[in-house]
Design a protein around this motif. Structure first.
Motif, mmCIF file in Angstrom:
data_model
loop_
_atom_site.group_PDB
_atom_site.id
_atom_site.type_symbol
_atom_site.label_atom_id
_atom_site.label_comp_id
_atom_site.label_asym_id
_atom_site.label_seq_id
_atom_site.Cartn_x
_atom_site.Cartn_y
_atom_site.Cartn_z
ATOM 1 N N GLY A 127 0.822 -1.214 0.000
ATOM 2 C CA GLY A 127 0.000 0.000 0.000
ATOM 3 C C GLY A 127 0.851 1.257 0.000
ATOM 4 N N ALA A 128 1.947 1.233 0.758
ATOM 5 C CA ALA A 128 2.840 2.390 0.799
ATOM 6 C C ALA A 128 3.539 2.592 -0.543
ATOM 7 C CB ALA A 128 3.877 2.205 1.901
ATOM 8 N N LEU A 129 3.936 1.512 -1.183
ATOM 9 C CA LEU A 129 4.567 1.619 -2.498
ATOM 10 C C LEU A 129 3.601 2.197 -3.532
ATOM 11 C CD1 LEU A 129 6.580 -1.736 -2.605
ATOM 12 C CD2 LEU A 129 7.545 0.563 -2.521
ATOM 13 N N GLN A 130 2.351 1.734 -3.486
ATOM 14 C CA GLN A 130 1.358 2.258 -4.420
ATOM 15 C C GLN A 130 1.133 3.749 -4.200
ATOM 16 O OE1 GLN A 130 -2.125 -0.172 -3.870
ATOM 17 N NE2 GLN A 130 -1.182 -1.994 -4.758
ATOM 18 N N LEU A 131 0.998 4.147 -2.939
ATOM 19 C CA LEU A 131 0.803 5.568 -2.638
ATOM 20 C C LEU A 131 2.017 6.385 -3.077
ATOM 21 C CD1 LEU A 131 -0.795 7.872 -1.342
ATOM 22 C CD2 LEU A 131 0.249 7.257 0.859
ATOM 23 N N THR A 132 3.209 5.861 -2.870
ATOM 24 C CA THR A 132 4.431 6.561 -3.257
ATOM 25 C C THR A 132 4.479 6.793 -4.756
ATOM 26 O OG1 THR A 132 5.638 5.614 -1.387
ATOM 27 C CG2 THR A 132 6.952 6.462 -3.218
ATOM 28 N N VAL A 133 4.124 5.778 -5.529
ATOM 29 C CA VAL A 133 4.139 5.909 -6.987
ATOM 30 C C VAL A 133 3.109 6.942 -7.438
ATOM 31 C CG1 VAL A 133 3.671 4.717 -9.159
ATOM 32 C CG2 VAL A 133 5.022 3.592 -7.393
ATOM 33 N N ILE A 134 1.913 6.899 -6.855
ATOM 34 C CA ILE A 134 0.867 7.861 -7.216
ATOM 35 C C ILE A 134 1.317 9.287 -6.895
ATOM 36 C CG2 ILE A 134 -1.462 8.666 -6.646
ATOM 37 C CD1 ILE A 134 -2.211 5.710 -6.188
ATOM 38 N N VAL A 135 1.839 9.468 -5.691
ATOM 39 C CA VAL A 135 2.303 10.800 -5.276
ATOM 40 C C VAL A 135 3.436 11.281 -6.175
ATOM 41 C CG1 VAL A 135 3.514 12.036 -3.430
ATOM 42 C CG2 VAL A 135 1.555 10.587 -2.889
ATOM 43 N N VAL B 61 -6.482 18.584 2.890
ATOM 44 C CA VAL B 61 -5.130 18.642 2.336
ATOM 45 C C VAL B 61 -4.145 17.982 3.280
ATOM 46 C CG1 VAL B 61 -3.277 20.178 1.595
ATOM 47 C CG2 VAL B 61 -5.640 20.708 0.995
ATOM 48 N N ALA B 62 -4.050 18.498 4.504
ATOM 49 C CA ALA B 62 -3.132 17.912 5.487
ATOM 50 C C ALA B 62 -3.634 16.543 5.915
ATOM 51 C CB ALA B 62 -3.015 18.828 6.694
ATOM 52 N N PHE B 63 -2.697 15.644 6.181
ATOM 53 C CA PHE B 63 -2.987 14.274 6.595
ATOM 54 C C PHE B 63 -3.810 13.529 5.547
ATOM 55 C CE2 PHE B 63 -3.022 16.898 10.573
ATOM 56 C CZ PHE B 63 -1.710 16.628 10.907
ATOM 57 N N ALA B 64 -3.564 13.866 4.295
ATOM 58 C CA ALA B 64 -4.238 13.220 3.177
ATOM 59 C C ALA B 64 -3.316 13.268 1.963
ATOM 60 C CB ALA B 64 -5.570 13.911 2.869
ATOM 61 N N THR B 65 -3.709 12.577 0.909
ATOM 62 C CA THR B 65 -2.875 12.492 -0.291
ATOM 63 C C THR B 65 -2.548 13.858 -0.903
ATOM 64 O OG1 THR B 65 -3.755 10.291 -0.762
ATOM 65 C CG2 THR B 65 -2.671 11.444 -2.571
ATOM 66 N N PRO B 66 -3.502 14.809 -0.990
ATOM 67 C CA PRO B 66 -3.140 16.118 -1.568
ATOM 68 C C PRO B 66 -1.985 16.804 -0.845
ATOM 69 C CG PRO B 66 -5.515 15.908 -1.479
ATOM 70 C CD PRO B 66 -4.959 14.729 -0.747
ATOM 71 N N GLY B 67 -1.967 16.720 0.477
ATOM 72 C CA GLY B 67 -0.875 17.321 1.232
ATOM 73 C C GLY B 67 0.458 16.657 0.938
ATOM 74 N N ILE B 68 0.432 15.344 0.798
ATOM 75 C CA ILE B 68 1.661 14.610 0.486
ATOM 76 C C ILE B 68 2.169 15.006 -0.896
ATOM 77 C CG2 ILE B 68 2.686 12.319 0.229
ATOM 78 C CD1 ILE B 68 0.508 11.247 2.064
ATOM 79 N N ILE B 69 1.259 15.156 -1.846
ATOM 80 C CA ILE B 69 1.644 15.565 -3.191
ATOM 81 C C ILE B 69 2.240 16.969 -3.166
ATOM 82 C CG2 ILE B 69 0.762 16.152 -5.489
ATOM 83 C CD1 ILE B 69 -1.312 13.922 -5.110
ATOM 84 N N MET B 70 1.616 17.885 -2.421
ATOM 85 C CA MET B 70 2.137 19.251 -2.333
ATOM 86 C C MET B 70 3.537 19.269 -1.735
ATOM 87 S SD MET B 70 -1.210 21.411 -1.085
ATOM 88 C CE MET B 70 -0.262 22.928 -0.968
ATOM 89 N N ALA B 71 3.748 18.518 -0.668
ATOM 90 C CA ALA B 71 5.067 18.477 -0.033
ATOM 91 C C ALA B 71 6.110 17.903 -0.973
ATOM 92 C CB ALA B 71 4.991 17.650 1.251
ATOM 93 N N ALA C 198 9.425 16.111 4.835
ATOM 94 C CA ALA C 198 8.209 16.902 4.629
ATOM 95 C C ALA C 198 6.979 16.016 4.630
ATOM 96 C CB ALA C 198 8.301 17.667 3.306
ATOM 97 N N VAL C 199 7.104 14.835 4.015
ATOM 98 C CA VAL C 199 5.972 13.917 3.941
ATOM 99 C C VAL C 199 5.590 13.399 5.327
ATOM 100 C CG1 VAL C 199 5.289 11.623 3.145
ATOM 101 C CG2 VAL C 199 6.329 13.232 1.558
ATOM 102 N N LYS C 200 6.581 13.130 6.159
ATOM 103 C CA LYS C 200 6.280 12.605 7.486
ATOM 104 C C LYS C 200 5.479 13.612 8.307
ATOM 105 C CE LYS C 200 8.251 10.378 11.541
ATOM 106 N NZ LYS C 200 9.463 9.838 12.185
ATOM 107 N N ILE C 201 5.808 14.898 8.181
ATOM 108 C CA ILE C 201 5.108 15.919 8.954
ATOM 109 C C ILE C 201 3.683 16.116 8.444
ATOM 110 C CG2 ILE C 201 5.088 18.354 9.589
ATOM 111 C CD1 ILE C 201 7.263 16.800 10.970
ATOM 112 N N VAL C 202 3.524 16.210 7.136
ATOM 113 C CA VAL C 202 2.236 16.596 6.580
ATOM 114 C C VAL C 202 1.280 15.419 6.387
ATOM 115 C CG1 VAL C 202 2.651 16.338 4.088
ATOM 116 C CG2 VAL C 202 1.287 18.262 4.921
#
Length: 272
Positions: A54-62, A133-143, A211-215
């Motif tokens: 799941g983390a790998l999939q999210l990483t690729v998407i981001v 945004v924060a604590f969600a995929t959009p925030g991770i993408i922004m960071a 940045a990703v860990k914080i947001v």
């Protein structure tokens, strides 16, 4: 006539190779070695773990979203910096390098203060509109997009400066519009700089941590990226999965760089 190669030249080469070996090659090779200790067991364990996959999939998407954003804005900002003269251009150029000089942790905290929940400046308005945004995929993408922003721009800007504007002006004088000029003249000239910038941006996006860990909040199966999984698995004494996940991230980044290097024509220069 080439200068003769003395002992000093060979010593400097040896010094550089030793430095690179101790700093990069040897540590990375240890990760590969640990990954394959005992065969493919570590990889199989990692790839059968839903937290890792799941983390790998999210990483690729981001990473793909961040690269797409940086590609579009990177080309636009590069053209703005090189082709136009306006007040504050030097300030804009300096701001572009900000992600390289500011700690990613600061970036994550700044995004939280701007977009995070009830405490963020825009957080309540976004949440009332149904956007998190924060604590969600959009925030991770922004960071991720923030920390990898300069890589595309700093590859394209020197090439635009080198090729000049003569061909573009000639195309306009023959009746070509801005879009046609960009597609037929500018884009082919910056093609390899753009590709290399995209690859560097992808590699940077895949490996972002602070940045990703914080947001993100680092919630397993929701907002946990691959780099965060590596930290968690290592701290939980599941080193095999940590090594395997690190190996997969490094493999994707190195493979992209190698493919671009081999595909790029040997006699091709960015300004041609």
């Amino acid at each position: 006539m080439r200068p003769s190669r003395g002992a000093g030249t060979y010593f400097r080469r040896l010094l550089v190779i030793t430095y690179l070996f101790l700093l990069i090659i040897w540590p990375v090779s240890l990760v590969v070695q640990k990954t394959f200790d005992g065969g493919l067991g570590n990889l199989q364990t990692a790839l059968s773990d839903p937290v890792v996959t799941g983390a790998l999939q999210l990483t690729v998407i981001v990473a793909l979203w961040a690269v797409a954003i940086n590609t579009i804005f990177g080309v636009g900002i590069s053209l703005l910096l090189v082709r136009y003269d306006f007040p504050g251009r030097g300030v804009l150029s300096a701001l572009i390098d900000l992600p390289l000089s500011v700690s990613p942790v600061v970036v994550g905290l700044a995004l939280l203060l701007a977009y995070g929940g009830t405490n963020g400046t825009f957080g309540p308005a976004l949440e009332s509109a149904g956007l998190q945004v924060a604590f969600a995929t959009p925030g991770i993408i922004m960071a991720t997009a923030f920390v990898s922003l300069p890589l595309v721009i700093r590859e394209i800007v020197p090439v635009l400066q080198e090729i000049g504007t003569e061909q573009e002006q000639a195309a306009r004088s023959l009746g070509a519009g801005p879009a046609q000029t960009f597609r037929r003249i500018t884009l082919p000239s910056i093609k390899w700089a753009l590709i290399y910038g995209v690859v560097l941006s992808l590699a940077r996006a895949l490996g972002e941590f602070g940045a990703v860990k914080i947001v993100s909040g680092n919630v397993a199966l929701q907002t946990q990226t691959a780099t965060l999984v590596v930290e968690q698995k290592y701290q939980d004494f599941e080193q095999g999965s940590a090594y395997a996940t690190s190996f997969l991230l490094a493999l994707i980044a190195v493979a992209a760089l190698v493919v671009v290097t081999f595909l790029r024509p040997k006699d091709d220069t960015d300004g041609d």
